[in-house]
Design a protein around this motif. Structure first.
Motif, PDB file in Angstrom:
ATOM      1  N   UNK A   4      -3.173  11.277  -7.604  1.00  0.00           N
ATOM      2  CA  UNK A   4      -4.281  11.597  -8.514  1.00  0.00           C
ATOM      3  C   UNK A   4      -5.601  10.968  -8.107  1.00  0.00           C
ATOM      4  N   UNK A   5      -5.592  10.093  -7.086  1.00  0.00           N
ATOM      5  CA  UNK A   5      -6.827   9.447  -6.679  1.00  0.00           C
ATOM      6  C   UNK A   5      -7.310   8.440  -7.706  1.00  0.00           C
ATOM      7  N   UNK A  60       0.831  -1.205   0.000  1.00  0.00           N
ATOM      8  CA  UNK A  60       0.000   0.000   0.000  1.00  0.00           C
ATOM      9  C   UNK A  60       0.865   1.255   0.000  1.00  0.00           C
ATOM     10  N   UNK A  61       1.940   1.263   0.766  1.00  0.00           N
ATOM     11  CA  UNK A  61       2.808   2.440   0.810  1.00  0.00           C
ATOM     12  C   UNK A  61       3.526   2.648  -0.523  1.00  0.00           C
ATOM     13  N   UNK A  62       3.964   1.564  -1.171  1.00  0.00           N
ATOM     14  CA  UNK A  62       4.586   1.695  -2.490  1.00  0.00           C
ATOM     15  C   UNK A  62       3.581   2.218  -3.510  1.00  0.00           C
ATOM     16  N   UNK A  63       2.339   1.749  -3.432  1.00  0.00           N
ATOM     17  CA  UNK A  63       1.302   2.280  -4.327  1.00  0.00           C
ATOM     18  C   UNK A  63       1.119   3.781  -4.111  1.00  0.00           C
ATOM     19  N   UNK A  64       1.170   4.217  -2.835  1.00  0.00           N
ATOM     20  CA  UNK A  64       1.007   5.638  -2.531  1.00  0.00           C
ATOM     21  C   UNK A  64       2.130   6.456  -3.173  1.00  0.00           C
ATOM     22  N   UNK A 119     -11.168  -3.855   4.314  1.00  0.00           N
ATOM     23  CA  UNK A 119     -10.395  -2.785   3.692  1.00  0.00           C
ATOM     24  C   UNK A 119     -11.302  -2.013   2.755  1.00  0.00           C
ATOM     25  N   UNK A 120     -11.046  -0.709   2.637  1.00  0.00           N
ATOM     26  CA  UNK A 120     -11.872   0.137   1.768  1.00  0.00           C
ATOM     27  C   UNK A 120     -11.010   1.230   1.171  1.00  0.00           C
ATOM     28  N   UNK A 121     -11.436   1.719  -0.005  1.00  0.00           N
ATOM     29  CA  UNK A 121     -10.741   2.794  -0.706  1.00  0.00           C
ATOM     30  C   UNK A 121     -11.675   3.989  -0.844  1.00  0.00           C
ATOM     31  N   UNK A 136      -7.732  15.996  -3.043  1.00  0.00           N
ATOM     32  CA  UNK A 136      -6.933  15.132  -3.902  1.00  0.00           C
ATOM     33  C   UNK A 136      -6.224  14.052  -3.130  1.00  0.00           C
ATOM     34  N   UNK A 137      -6.011  12.933  -3.783  1.00  0.00           N
ATOM     35  CA  UNK A 137      -5.329  11.825  -3.144  1.00  0.00           C
ATOM     36  C   UNK A 137      -6.268  10.705  -2.774  1.00  0.00           C
ATOM     37  N   UNK A 138      -5.683   9.659  -2.230  1.00  0.00           N
ATOM     38  CA  UNK A 138      -6.442   8.454  -1.908  1.00  0.00           C
ATOM     39  C   UNK A 138      -6.199   8.056  -0.457  1.00  0.00           C
TER      40      UNK A 138
END
Length: 435
Positions: A378-379, A344-348, A418-420, A426-428
Motif C-alpha cells: 500500500x505504500x 526490511x524484507x519482513x516489512x515488505x 537510507x531513503x524511502x 503502488x508499493x514502496x
C-alpha cells in the motif's frame, strides 16, 4: 514681452534680432540725411553687433550656469549624496530637462532611504540573533562578527580586523578542535551539568570578486534537551504500552490457571499455558529488540561476496533478487546488514504485497553499492514517509517502531544512508546506499 517669455530660446533670439535690425535700419535711414553713407553703415553694424552680443550673453550665461549645476548634482549622485536639486525659473525647453533631473534625484533619494532602512534592519537582525556569525575574508581576517560571536569567541570584544586564527587560538579548545576537523559538525563546550552543545556550519562564497567564508555557531543545548525529554517520554509510553499488553493477559491467565487447577479442570490448562508462553516470548523479543538498538556495536567490515550472502537471507525470508554484477563483493558487517535487510524484507511482506513481488535489488554504483527492497503493498503517505525512519515511530498495532530505525542506524554506521520512496504503480522502495 509676456508672449516672448513663453517662446523657445531660438525663437526669442530671432524675434529680438529682427526687432533690433528693424530699429537699426530705421535709425540709419533717418541719420543718412545728415551723415555720410559710410558713417551710417558703421553705426548700423556697431548697433547690430551689440544687439547680437547682448542676446548671446543673455542666453548662454544662464545656460552655462544650468549646465554647471547639472554637472555638480551628477557628481553628488555619484558620491551617494542625493540631497541636491535644481531651480530653473526661466521658461524654455530646458525646463523639461531640469524637471527630469529633479525627478531622478527624488527617485534615487527614496531608493537610498529604503536601502538604508533595510540595511539597518538586516544589521539589527544579524547583531541580535542568538546564532554566532563570523564573516572571514580571503586574507583570513574577520570582516564581521555579531554580538553572539563576540561573547563566544572574543570575550565580548570586537572581532573585526583580527586574524581569524588568532581568534580561534584564544577560544575554547573544543571550538578549535571543531574547526580543525573541517566541515560541518557538532561539538560540546564545558563539562557535566555546565556543558553546551553547538553546531558548526561553514560556507564559502564570492563577494566583490573575492572568496569569503561565513561561519555559523548555533547553540543546540536547549533544543536537544527538549528533544531528549520528548524521546524519553515516547520510549516510556511505548514500553509501558507493550508491557501492559503482555503482562495483563499473563496475569489474567495465571489466575485462570490457578482456578482451573483448584477445580480439577486440567484439560484447559495447556491452552492457558501456551498463551502465557506466547506473550512471554513476545515480550522477550520486544525487550531484545530495544536492547539491540540501544547497544548497536561499531560495524566490523570485511569483504563479503553478495551471492552467498543473498542465499543466506533467502533461507530466512522469501524474496526474488537482482544482483549486478553477479560476482560482486562488498565490505560490510555481515551480521548487522543481515539484521537490517531481514527487517526490511519482513516489512515488505507485511505491507500487503504479493509474496512474489517482494524483491531485493543490489547494484554496483560508481561510489558504492545501492541496495533496494521493493514491494507492491500500500505504500506510505507523506506524513508516514517523513517519520518512518524515526525511532519508536510505528503505524502497526503491535509495532515497536525500531525496524526501519535500526536499518538506518546500521546504514549510517557503515558510512551510508537510507531513503524511502513510493513506487509508481503502488508499493514502496527502501533504498540503502553503502560506500
Amino acid at each position: 514681452m509676456r508672449v516672448l517669455r513663453v517662446l523657445p530660446i531660438a525663437v526669442r533670439m530671432i524675434a529680438i534680432a529682427v526687432v533690433g535690425i528693424a530699429a537699426t535700419a530705421a535709425a540709419t535711414w533717418l541719420l543718412s540725411r545728415w551723415l555720410p553713407v559710410w558713417a551710417c553703415a558703421l553705426i548700423a553694424a556697431w548697433v547690430i553687433g551689440s544687439i547680437v552680443a547682448i542676446i548671446i550673453w543673455r542666453t548662454l550665461v544662464p545656460m552655462r550656469a544650468l549646465f554647471r549645476a547639472l554637472a555638480g548634482t551628477v557628481a553628488s549622485y555619484r558620491d551617494g549624496d542625493f540631497s541636491f536639486g535644481i531651480t530653473w525659473d526661466k521658461a524654455s525647453d530646458l525646463i523639461e530637462l531640469v524637471d527630469a533631473h529633479n525627478a531622478l534625484g527624488d527617485a534615487l533619494r527614496e531608493q537610498r532611504l529604503a536601502l538604508v532602512q533595510r540595511e539597518l534592519l538586516l544589521d539589527t537582525m544579524v547583531q541580535n540573533t542568538p546564532v554566532a556569525m563570523v564573516l572571514v575574508d580571503a586574507t583570513r581576517r574577520v570582516v564581521l562578527g555579531n554580538l553572539a560571536a563576540r561573547r563566544m569567541l572574543g570575550e565580548g570584544k570586537r572581532l573585526e580586523g583580527r586574524a581569524f586564527e588568532d581568534v580561534l587560538t584564544a577560544a575554547d579548545p573544543a571550538v578549535r578542535d571543531a574547526f580543525e576537523r573541517g566541515g560541518d559538525g557538532m561539538f560540546t563546550v564545558g563539562e557535566d551539568d555546565d556543558e553546551d552543545i553547538y553546531h558548526l556550519s561553514r560556507r564559502s562564497f564570492r563577494l566583490n570578486g573575492r572568496i569569503h567564508e561565513l561561519v555559523l555557531l548555533r547553540q543546540l543545548t536547549a533544543e536537544l534537551r527538549r528533544q531528549e525529554v520528548q524521546t524519553w517520554k515516547k520510549v516510556i509510553r511505548v514500553i509501558s504500552h507493550e508491557l501492559n499488553n503482555s503482562l495483563a493477559p499473563i496475569a489474567s491467565l495465571a489466575h485462570s490457571g490457578a482456578e482451573l487447577l483448584r477445580r480439577g479442570q486440567h484439560e484447559r490448562l495447556p491452552a492457558a499455558l501456551a498463551t502465557i508462553e506466547d506473550r512471554a516470548r513476545h515480550l522477550e523479543g520486544f525487550i531484545r529488540d530495544y536492547a539491540r538498538f540501544a547497544k548497536l556495536p561499531a560495524p566490523r567490515s570485511e569483504p563479503v561476496p553478495w551471492r552467498p550472502f543473498i542465499a543466506q537471507l533467502r533461507a530466512q525470508v522469501a524474496f526474488t533478487d537482482e544482483l549486478q554484477p553477479e560476482d560482486g563483493i562488498a565490505r560490510f558487517d555481515t551480521a548487522q546488514l543481515e539484521q537490517a535487510l531481514i527487517n526490511l524484507l519482513k516489512n515488505a511482506h507485511e505491507s500487503g504485497s504479493p509474496p512474489d513481488e517482494v524483491k531485493l535489488s543490489v547494484r554496483r554504483m560508481p561510489d558504492g553499492w545501492r541496495i533496494e527492497v521493493l514491494d507492491r503493498g500500500s505504500g506510505m503517505n507523506e506524513a508516514v514517509l517523513a517519520n518512518a525512519l524515526l525511532p519508536f515511530y510505528s503505524t502497526k498495532r503491535h509495532g515497536t517502531g525500531l525496524g526501519l530505525a535500526l536499518a538506518r542506524e546500521i546504514a549510517e554506521a557503515h558510512g551510508g544512508r537510507i531513503a524511502l520512496l513510493n513506487r509508481q504503480g503502488g508499493g514502496l522502495c527502501v533504498a540503502m546506499v553503502l560506500p
